[in-house]
Design an enzyme around this catalytic site. Structure first.
Site, short mmCIF file in Angstrom:
data_model
loop_
_atom_site.label_atom_id
_atom_site.label_comp_id
_atom_site.label_asym_id
_atom_site.label_seq_id
_atom_site.Cartn_x
_atom_site.Cartn_y
_atom_site.Cartn_z
NE ARG A 119 -5.99 15.52 11.87
CZ ARG A 119 -4.88 14.79 11.99
NH1 ARG A 119 -4.00 15.05 12.90
NH2 ARG A 119 -4.69 13.80 11.18
NE ARG A 202 -5.77 8.96 8.02
CZ ARG A 202 -4.68 8.27 7.70
NH1 ARG A 202 -4.78 7.03 7.26
NH2 ARG A 202 -3.49 8.81 7.82
P1 AP5 Z 1 -2.35 11.31 12.64
O1 AP5 Z 1 -1.59 10.25 13.28
O2 AP5 Z 1 -1.98 12.73 12.92
O3 AP5 Z 1 -2.37 11.01 11.09
P2 AP5 Z 1 -2.42 11.95 9.79
O4 AP5 Z 1 -2.50 13.42 9.93
O5 AP5 Z 1 -3.49 11.32 9.02
O6 AP5 Z 1 -1.03 11.89 9.27
P3 AP5 Z 1 -0.26 10.60 9.05
O7 AP5 Z 1 0.40 10.17 10.33
O8 AP5 Z 1 -1.14 9.60 8.37
O9 AP5 Z 1 0.79 11.04 7.95
P4 AP5 Z 1 2.09 11.92 8.03
O10 AP5 Z 1 1.86 13.18 7.28
O11 AP5 Z 1 2.63 12.03 9.43
O12 AP5 Z 1 3.05 11.02 7.13
P5 AP5 Z 1 4.23 10.04 7.53
O13 AP5 Z 1 5.45 10.81 7.95
O14 AP5 Z 1 3.74 8.96 8.45
O15 AP5 Z 1 -3.90 11.19 12.98
C1 AP5 Z 1 -4.57 9.95 12.89
C2 AP5 Z 1 -6.01 10.11 13.38
O16 AP5 Z 1 -6.02 10.55 14.76
C3 AP5 Z 1 -6.85 11.15 12.64
O17 AP5 Z 1 -7.43 10.61 11.46
C4 AP5 Z 1 -7.89 11.49 13.73
O18 AP5 Z 1 -8.87 10.50 13.82
C5 AP5 Z 1 -7.07 11.46 15.01
N1 AP5 Z 1 -6.48 12.77 15.37
C6 AP5 Z 1 -5.15 13.02 15.56
N2 AP5 Z 1 -4.96 14.30 15.87
C7 AP5 Z 1 -6.18 14.90 15.87
C8 AP5 Z 1 -6.63 16.22 16.11
N3 AP5 Z 1 -5.76 17.21 16.40
N4 AP5 Z 1 -7.95 16.48 15.99
C9 AP5 Z 1 -8.84 15.50 15.69
N5 AP5 Z 1 -8.49 14.22 15.46
C10 AP5 Z 1 -7.16 13.91 15.55
O19 AP5 Z 1 4.58 9.44 6.08
C11 AP5 Z 1 3.68 8.57 5.41
C12 AP5 Z 1 4.50 7.47 4.68
O20 AP5 Z 1 5.26 8.09 3.64
C13 AP5 Z 1 5.52 6.75 5.57
O21 AP5 Z 1 5.58 5.40 5.20
C14 AP5 Z 1 6.86 7.45 5.25
O22 AP5 Z 1 7.98 6.59 5.44
C15 AP5 Z 1 6.66 7.83 3.79
N6 AP5 Z 1 7.37 9.04 3.45
C16 AP5 Z 1 7.46 10.18 4.20
N7 AP5 Z 1 8.17 11.12 3.56
C17 AP5 Z 1 8.53 10.56 2.35
C18 AP5 Z 1 9.28 11.03 1.24
N8 AP5 Z 1 9.79 12.25 1.23
N9 AP5 Z 1 9.43 10.21 0.18
C19 AP5 Z 1 8.90 8.97 0.17
N10 AP5 Z 1 8.21 8.44 1.21
C20 AP5 Z 1 8.02 9.24 2.30
#
Ligand code: AP5
Length: 247
Positions: A119, A202
């Site tokens: 990241r 974020r």
């Molecule tokens: P992390 O868990 O990695 O969260 P993120 O990157 O913020 O990503 P998300 O999990 O929020 O979203 P996503 O892209 O996976 O979307 P999703 O598939 O869930 O990290 C969380 C925290 O941990 C960070 O803020 C940080 O503090 C820490 N952290 C983690 N790794 C780190 C690192 N390497 N370095 C530093 N800190 C770190 O989808 C979202 C929603 O949309 C769901 O409800 C889904 O059902 C819906 N959806 C998905 N695709 C579609 C579609 N095509 N159409 C309609 N709805 C959809």
């Protein structure tokens, strides 16, 4: 039909073992990039079922640590959970220590899908070194792209399984039984960092620290840009086509 790949060793760390590793025609080693909420976790879950490679999410590991009793959390882990609550990035040293403890997962013969790691450029450089020492290399970096307003809608309706970490959306991807996971029957919950004030932090952290990674991987010829509009299954097909043509 897609199956949920066991992620015990990645989520729990330590001595935890995954179930049988599926036979895969070829092992894919991929990084999934994109803004928070773009759908990386959803695509990783679908790709894992399709390719047999394991989904390794650093965010899932930190969230799982929340359910540990306080005496089992190290000071670094306590601090990491506080960063996460605020929506800030966890310091590189903590993230890298956690990934190195799980080196066996990177060695998995079925490959891996890194979801949420690296990241920062420092994490990406460290990953390159780790893989080099293991005689492994990334096949591609998938960069999912979507306008901000659509991302916010995705985040506000997200629900996650407390058991197997599968991801749902109240409108676009609801579970068969409200509040319960289709895969394991676990309770679905709303993440605390999906509150509007944490989402803003974020997004800012993404723009500042993670967005530059696209250039980093483009220069290495690994970046595949994938529009993240449409249903998850359409995006999966787009990803598969990009992987096939990027080989
Ligand atoms: P992390 O868990 O990695 O969260 P993120 O990157 O913020 O990503 P998300 O999990 O929020 O979203 P996503 O892209 O996976 O979307 P999703 O598939 O869930 O990290 C969380 C925290 O941990 C960070 O803020 C940080 O503090 C820490 N952290 C983690 N790794 C780190 C690192 N390497 N370095 C530093 N800190 C770190 O989808 C979202 C929603 O949309 C769901 O409800 C889904 O059902 C819906 N959806 C998905 N695709 C579609 C579609 N095509 N159409 C309609 N709805 C959809």
């Amino acid at each position: 039909m897609a199956t949920q790949r066991e992620r015990a060793a990645w989520i729990k760390g330590g001595e935890a073992k995954c179930g049988d590793v599926p036979h895969a025609a070829r092992a894919y080693r991929l990084v999934l990039l994109g803004a928070p909420g773009v759908g990386k976790g959803t695509q990783a879950e679908l790709l894992s079922a399709q390719l047999g490679a394991c989904q390794l999410s650093t965010g899932d590991v930190f969230r799982a640590a929340k359910s540990l009793p306080p005496q089992e959390r190290s000071p670094a882990l306590e601090a990491a959970l506080e960063y996460m609550r605020r929506g800030e990035l966890v310091p590189d040293a903590t993230v890298l220590a956690m990934v190195k403890e799980r080196i066996e997962c990177l060695r998995c013969p079925a490959g891996f899908l890194l979801d949420g790691f690296p990241r920062t450029v420092a994490q990406a450089e460290a990953l390159t070194q780790i893989l080099k020492q293991e005689n492994l290399a990334l096949d591609a970096v998938l960069s999912y792209e979507l306008p901000l307003e659509k991302i916010v809608t995705r985040l506000s309706g997200r629900r996650t399984c407390a058991g197997c970490k599968a991801v749902y959306h109240v409108e676009t991807r609801p579970p068969r039984i409200q509040g319960l996971c289709d895969h394991c029957g676990g309770q679905l919950y709303q993440r605390e960092d999906d509150r509007p004030e944490s989402v803003r932090v974020r997004m800012a952290a993404y723009d500042k620290s993670t967005a530059p990674l696209a250039d980093y991987y483009r220069r290495q010829g690994l970046l595949l840009s994938i529009p993240a509009e449409g249903a998850p299954e359409e995006i999966l097909q787009r990803t598969q086509r990009a992987l096939d043509s990027g080989r």
